[in-house]
Design a protein around this motif. Sequence first.
Motif, PDB file in Angstrom:
ATOM      1  N   ILE A  73       0.640  -1.505   0.202  1.00 17.45           N
ATOM      2  CA  ILE A  73       0.027   0.440  -0.240  1.00 17.45           C
ATOM      3  C   ILE A  73       0.530   1.251  -0.290  1.00 17.45           C
ATOM      4  O   ILE A  73       1.889   1.595   0.162  1.00 17.45           O
ATOM      5  N   ASP A  74       0.002   2.327  -0.325  1.00 18.81           N
ATOM      6  CA  ASP A  74       1.496   4.019  -0.409  1.00 18.81           C
ATOM      7  C   ASP A  74       1.964   3.929   0.483  1.00 18.81           C
ATOM      8  O   ASP A  74       0.795   4.036   1.938  1.00 18.81           O
ATOM      9  N   GLY A  75       2.795   4.653   1.012  1.00 22.66           N
ATOM     10  CA  GLY A  75       3.330   4.728   2.245  1.00 22.66           C
ATOM     11  C   GLY A  75       4.179   3.767   3.764  1.00 22.66           C
ATOM     12  O   GLY A  75       4.563   3.258   3.962  1.00 22.66           O
ATOM     13  N   LYS A  84       8.209   0.912  -0.092  1.00 20.65           N
ATOM     14  CA  LYS A  84       8.508   0.022  -1.337  1.00 20.65           C
ATOM     15  C   LYS A  84       9.555   0.984  -2.126  1.00 20.65           C
ATOM     16  O   LYS A  84      10.746   0.868  -1.658  1.00 20.65           O
ATOM     17  N   SER A  85       9.567   2.291  -1.391  1.00 22.33           N
ATOM     18  CA  SER A  85      10.676   3.186  -2.028  1.00 22.33           C
ATOM     19  C   SER A  85      11.996   3.027  -1.632  1.00 22.33           C
ATOM     20  O   SER A  85      13.016   2.802  -2.094  1.00 22.33           O
ATOM     21  N   PRO A 131       4.068   3.411 -11.566  1.00 19.99           N
ATOM     22  CA  PRO A 131       3.794   3.700 -13.242  1.00 19.99           C
ATOM     23  C   PRO A 131       5.014   4.490 -13.854  1.00 19.99           C
ATOM     24  O   PRO A 131       5.508   6.000 -12.985  1.00 19.99           O
ATOM     25  N   ARG A 179       2.366   8.734 -16.836  1.00 17.94           N
ATOM     26  CA  ARG A 179       2.036   8.627 -15.746  1.00 17.94           C
ATOM     27  C   ARG A 179       1.204   9.832 -14.870  1.00 17.94           C
ATOM     28  O   ARG A 179       0.673   9.456 -13.763  1.00 17.94           O
ATOM     29  N   PHE A 214      -2.445   2.590 -17.241  1.00 24.59           N
ATOM     30  CA  PHE A 214      -1.831   1.586 -16.901  1.00 24.59           C
ATOM     31  C   PHE A 214      -0.752   0.002 -17.089  1.00 24.59           C
ATOM     32  O   PHE A 214       0.385   0.180 -17.511  1.00 24.59           O
ATOM     33  N   ARG A 249       2.792  -0.021 -18.386  1.00 19.55           N
ATOM     34  CA  ARG A 249       3.717  -0.838 -18.372  1.00 19.55           C
ATOM     35  C   ARG A 249       4.168  -1.340 -19.260  1.00 19.55           C
ATOM     36  O   ARG A 249       5.644  -1.702 -19.158  1.00 19.55           O
ATOM     37  N   ARG A 296       6.499  -0.936  -7.657  1.00 19.35           N
ATOM     38  CA  ARG A 296       4.866  -1.671  -8.062  1.00 19.35           C
ATOM     39  C   ARG A 296       5.231  -2.707  -9.473  1.00 19.35           C
ATOM     40  O   ARG A 296       6.347  -2.098 -10.614  1.00 19.35           O
ATOM     41  N   SER A 315       0.160  -4.494  -8.728  1.00 17.60           N
ATOM     42  CA  SER A 315      -1.126  -2.779  -8.521  1.00 17.60           C
ATOM     43  C   SER A 315      -1.908  -2.585  -9.423  1.00 17.60           C
ATOM     44  O   SER A 315      -3.035  -2.458  -8.880  1.00 17.60           O
ATOM     45  N   TYR A 319      -4.797  -2.304  -6.883  1.00 16.60           N
ATOM     46  CA  TYR A 319      -6.108  -1.202  -7.535  1.00 16.60           C
ATOM     47  C   TYR A 319      -7.138  -0.537  -8.014  1.00 16.60           C
ATOM     48  O   TYR A 319      -8.130  -0.762  -8.039  1.00 16.60           O
ATOM     49  N   GLN A 320      -6.902  -1.383  -9.897  1.00 13.95           N
ATOM     50  CA  GLN A 320      -7.975  -1.157 -10.055  1.00 13.95           C
ATOM     51  C   GLN A 320      -9.074  -2.271 -10.361  1.00 13.95           C
ATOM     52  O   GLN A 320     -10.084  -1.933 -10.476  1.00 13.95           O
ATOM     53  N   ARG A 329       4.613  13.202   3.282  1.00  6.31           N
ATOM     54  CA  ARG A 329       5.602  14.176   2.370  1.00  6.31           C
ATOM     55  C   ARG A 329       4.074  14.379   0.590  1.00  6.31           C
ATOM     56  O   ARG A 329       3.110  13.584   0.078  1.00  6.31           O
TER      57      ARG A 329
HETATM   58  P1  TYD Z   1       3.239   4.916  -6.121  1.00  4.88           P
HETATM   59  O1  TYD Z   1       4.085   6.341  -7.136  1.00  4.88           O
HETATM   60  O2  TYD Z   1       4.475   3.961  -6.299  1.00  4.88           O
HETATM   61  O3  TYD Z   1       2.849   5.781  -5.280  1.00  4.88           O
HETATM   62  P2  TYD Z   1       3.599   5.172  -3.666  1.00  4.88           P
HETATM   63  O4  TYD Z   1       5.023   5.839  -3.276  1.00  4.88           O
HETATM   64  O5  TYD Z   1       2.076   5.872  -2.698  1.00  4.88           O
HETATM   65  O6  TYD Z   1       3.140   4.064  -2.891  1.00  4.88           O
HETATM   66  O7  TYD Z   1       2.262   5.089  -6.907  1.00  4.88           O
HETATM   67  C1  TYD Z   1       1.505   5.908  -7.297  1.00  4.88           C
HETATM   68  C2  TYD Z   1      -0.198   5.318  -7.503  1.00  4.88           C
HETATM   69  O8  TYD Z   1      -0.820   4.857  -8.560  1.00  4.88           O
HETATM   70  C3  TYD Z   1      -0.350   4.645  -5.980  1.00  4.88           C
HETATM   71  O9  TYD Z   1      -1.261   5.052  -5.160  1.00  4.88           O
HETATM   72  C4  TYD Z   1      -1.200   2.811  -6.477  1.00  4.88           C
HETATM   73  C5  TYD Z   1      -1.129   3.494  -8.038  1.00  4.88           C
HETATM   74  N1  TYD Z   1      -1.281   2.380  -8.948  1.00  4.88           N
HETATM   75  C6  TYD Z   1      -2.391   1.702  -9.711  1.00  4.88           C
HETATM   76  O10 TYD Z   1      -3.250   2.028  -9.191  1.00  4.88           O
HETATM   77  N2  TYD Z   1      -2.272   1.197 -10.492  1.00  4.88           N
HETATM   78  C7  TYD Z   1      -1.099   0.559 -10.823  1.00  4.88           C
HETATM   79  O11 TYD Z   1      -0.807  -0.293 -11.947  1.00  4.88           O
HETATM   80  C8  TYD Z   1       0.147   1.219 -10.317  1.00  4.88           C
HETATM   81  C9  TYD Z   1       1.441   0.502 -10.878  1.00  4.88           C
HETATM   82  C10 TYD Z   1       0.012   2.209  -9.608  1.00  4.88           C
END
Ligand code: TYD
Length: 207
Positions: free
Chosen positions: A13-15, A18-19, A42, A52, A72, A76, A98, A102, A106-107, A150
């Motif tokens: 999940i966000d936060g 991962k990064s 993305p 993105r 998305f 990819r 990601r 994802s 998410y979708q 952030r």
């Molecule tokens: P990201 O920059 O990784 O956000 P965070 O660092 O907060 O995790 O990704 C941006 C957003 O895009 C994140 O909320 C998830 C979303 N996302 C999708 O909805 N579908 C996808 O296929 C991907 C790759 C990301």
Amino acid sequence: MGSQGIFLSFEGIDGSGKSTQARRLADSLRARGHAVTLTREPGGSPGAEDIRRLVLTGDPDRWSPETEILLFTAARRDHLEKTIRPALSRGEVVITDRFADSTRMYQGLRAPALRDTVDRLHELMIGTEPDLTLLVDIDPAVGLARAQARAGDEMRFEDMGLATQAQMRAGFLDLAARTPRFAVIDGARDADAVAADILTTVLARIG
Ligand code: TYD
Ligand code: ADP
């Protein structure tokens, strides 16, 4: 995957961290002499970074669920062609922050009826899965607090709120339990402890 390289993805999940952890893993593997391409979705290639901007900024209802899945997946496909496959054929370790899981989560959560479409489109247009996926698992309250600390204009998905993030976490854990390429990492520890755990997991899998 490509003929020689190793393909690793981070999900969560966000936060969740991962990064941070993708960067730290890249540093550790480079220090051990591996050639590493660190990338993200993305994005991860010039064309995919353009896409993105289309999906993560502006009115959240700008795209229908179907169009969003296509965007998305288009991002990819470009990322795969321009960044991932070339690096794998050079024999590198590719670490992506990601990937397709994802989109599944998410979708799939935005439009449950389209979850199968996500998988079919993936088969048709991407057809590649990571060798190992590190799911950084965390309580959404902790993840959300970290993500909100952030600032930025990419709040489209992070604005989802706690209940949705909790659903997302459960969805990721369920997918991980059914999919052998996943390793679940407890992300609610200090970054050093998480990084050490991830490095051990990766070295055990990739040798
Ligand atoms: P990201 O920059 O990784 O956000 P965070 O660092 O907060 O995790 O990704 C941006 C957003 O895009 C994140 O909320 C998830 C979303 N996302 C999708 O909805 N579908 C996808 O296929 C991907 C790759 C990301
Ligand atoms: P993600 O890429 O999953 O959204 P980030 O790596 O960007 O997560 O981390 C989100 C925020 O939390 C950042 O401000 C980061 O510095 C911080 N952070 C990352 N890992 C930890 C950790 N283990 N403990 C505390 N804070 C962390």
